[in-house]
Design an enzyme around this catalytic site. Structure first.
Site, PDB file in Angstrom:
ATOM      1  N   HIS A  46       0.822  -1.219   0.000  1.00 57.30           N
ATOM      2  CA  HIS A  46       0.000   0.000   0.000  1.00 57.30           C
ATOM      3  C   HIS A  46       0.852   1.264   0.000  1.00 57.30           C
ATOM      4  O   HIS A  46       2.065   1.233   0.280  1.00 57.30           O
ATOM      5  CB  HIS A  46      -0.923   0.006   1.221  1.00 57.30           C
ATOM      6  CG  HIS A  46      -0.208  -0.025   2.544  1.00 57.30           C
ATOM      7  ND1 HIS A  46       0.418   1.085   3.083  1.00 57.30           N
ATOM      8  CD2 HIS A  46      -0.028  -1.030   3.436  1.00 57.30           C
ATOM      9  CE1 HIS A  46       0.940   0.767   4.246  1.00 57.30           C
ATOM     10  NE2 HIS A  46       0.695  -0.511   4.483  1.00 57.30           N
ATOM     11  N   CYS A  86       3.380  -5.073   6.475  1.00 51.59           N
ATOM     12  CA  CYS A  86       2.974  -4.717   5.110  1.00 51.59           C
ATOM     13  C   CYS A  86       4.168  -4.223   4.304  1.00 51.59           C
ATOM     14  O   CYS A  86       5.250  -3.961   4.842  1.00 51.59           O
ATOM     15  CB  CYS A  86       1.903  -3.630   5.151  1.00 51.59           C
ATOM     16  SG  CYS A  86       0.308  -4.210   5.775  1.00 51.59           S
TER      17      CYS A  86
END
Length: 415
Positions: free
Chosen positions: A340, A358
């Site tokens: 992201h 992440c």
């Protein structure tokens, strides 16, 4: 008159007294004499051949010895969708069996045991009326036919399969066809048999069960770009577990797009993006900090969110973070691993690993700058693209954590 006979032309004339014999009567008498005597030396067996068979011009009135039996019986209802339909022949061989529903759609099947029986190739649909027409011949070639009609059961408990990708979509080379069932399946072979996958060009595609409610299909290697995939979900009438039947009949088509495989190196903190085998961009990234390392392995993009909110409570990290307006997020695992956009980690990209697992790429809050690295990657990615992570201190991601069956060998996948 003198006593000489009149010429042959006057045979049919009467005498003057009117007592002459008519020519027609004489002719009949001659015909009778000829018939009784066999006439003119002809063959005395002309009415039949030497084998005693009837003349070919005479109809064969004997009834066929073949006996056709259809199960279930005519008029039956509440018939099971599997194992109940069978057609047999005794004292003869089946030559034709046709089974259709009320729409005229045929039921596939085959004649076996040298013509002694016929069974359907698969299951029947639920709550459906079927008609059966069957023909058999005896040893003399005489036909016997039988017809029947019956109705299958209406199930009280049902299940469906929730699938991905969507019908008509274009996906990346790593995309499996994944089905999650609304009820746990205890008859997996029957359910898997009811899902048929055809590809163009042809490739061997196999299914693998994760638990009793999820079935994924994939080829041995990533799909070839341009492959067209057609899936037939013929679950209507399949008994997935005792008393629980499928109620879904659907065709799903999707196409494999271009190949995009991106590799994240945790040590160098860089991601290399390859399109159809050629490097098109290298992007600085940040991955999981010590204690929050990113999974290793092959991960498939399963969801794309232009803007989202990320809260640690949703993935087991309590109140450690709650970040709004996270841009250009793409899911890699069910457990919460995303690739992201990141607008809060300063100069971490390419320099240090600072996330909770992440993969972060520099971006603007809300994703307003479409030239930012995360926005650039998001705009060029599709569901089914592959992201590979290597050199992390964590273990390899589980094959069922997301659409990540590529982390299982083909031998285990097909076992």
């Amino acid at each position: 008159m003198n006593g000489r006979p009149i010429s042959g032309a006057s045979v049919g004339a009467r005498t003057r007294s009117g007592k002459g014999v008519p020519a027609l009567v004489l002719g009949l008498l001659l015909l009778l004499v000829t018939a009784c005597g066999g006439g003119g030396g002809g063959d005395s067996d002309s009415g039949s051949d030497k084998g005693g068979k009837q003349d070919s011009g005479q109809a064969d009135t004997k009834v066929s010895q073949a006996v056709v039996a259809i199960t279930p019986k005519n008029g039956a209802d509440d018939v099971k969708t599997s194992g109940a339909l069978k057609v047999t022949a005794a004292k003869g061989k089946l030559t034709e069996v046709t089974v259709e529903d009320t729409k005229g759609d045929p039921v596939e099947g085959k004649i076996t045991d040298g013509g002694a029986s016929w069974t359907p190739s698969g299951h029947l649909a639920a709550s459906t009326k079927y008609t059966v027409h069957a023909v058999a011949k005896d040893s003399e070639g005489r036909e016997a036919a039988e017809e029947s009609a019956f109705t299958t059961l209406t199930p009280k408990n049902t299940f469906v399969g929730i699938f991905t990708p969507e019908d008509g979509s274009k996906v990346g080379v790593g995309m499996p066809f994944s089905v999650r069932f609304t009820r746990g399946i205890t008859h997996p072979e029957d359910v898997e048999k009811a899902i048929k996958i055809k590809t163009e060009p042809a490739v061997d595609v196999r299914g693998h069960w994760f638990g009793n409610d999820r079935l994924d299909f994939r080829p041995e290697e990533y799909w070839e770009p341009g492959t067209k995939v057609t899936v037939s979900l013929d679950l209507d009438g399949v008994e997935g577990r005792p008393g629980v039947y499928g109620k879904q009949a659907k065709k799903v088509e999707f196409t494999i797009g271009r190949s995009q495989v991106s590799t994240v190196d945790v040590k160098t903190k860089k991601m290399t993006v390859k399109r159809d085998g050629k490097v098109i961009k290298t992007i600085p990234v940040t991955t999981g900090a010590p204690g929050y390392e990113t999974w290793n392995g092959q991960m498939v993009i399963s969801e794309r969110l232009r803007v989202t909110r990320m809260n640690g409570e949703t993935v087991g990290y309590g109140g450690e973070y709650d970040i709004k307006d996270v841009p250009d997020a793409m899911r890699l695992t069910t457990s919460g691993t995303f690739l992201h956009g990141n607008y809060w980690s300063g100069d971490a990209f390419g320099n240090r690993n600072a996330s909770h697992g992440c993969i972060g790429l520099r971006d603007q809050r809300g994703g307003g700058d479409r030239n930012a690295p995360a926005a650039w990657f998001f705009d060029r990615s599709i569901i089914g693209d592959v992201v590979i992570v290597k050199n992390s201190n964590d273990r390899t991601v589980a094959p069922d954590n997301g659409l990540n069956g590529w982390n299982m060998s083909w031998e285990k996948w097909t076992a």
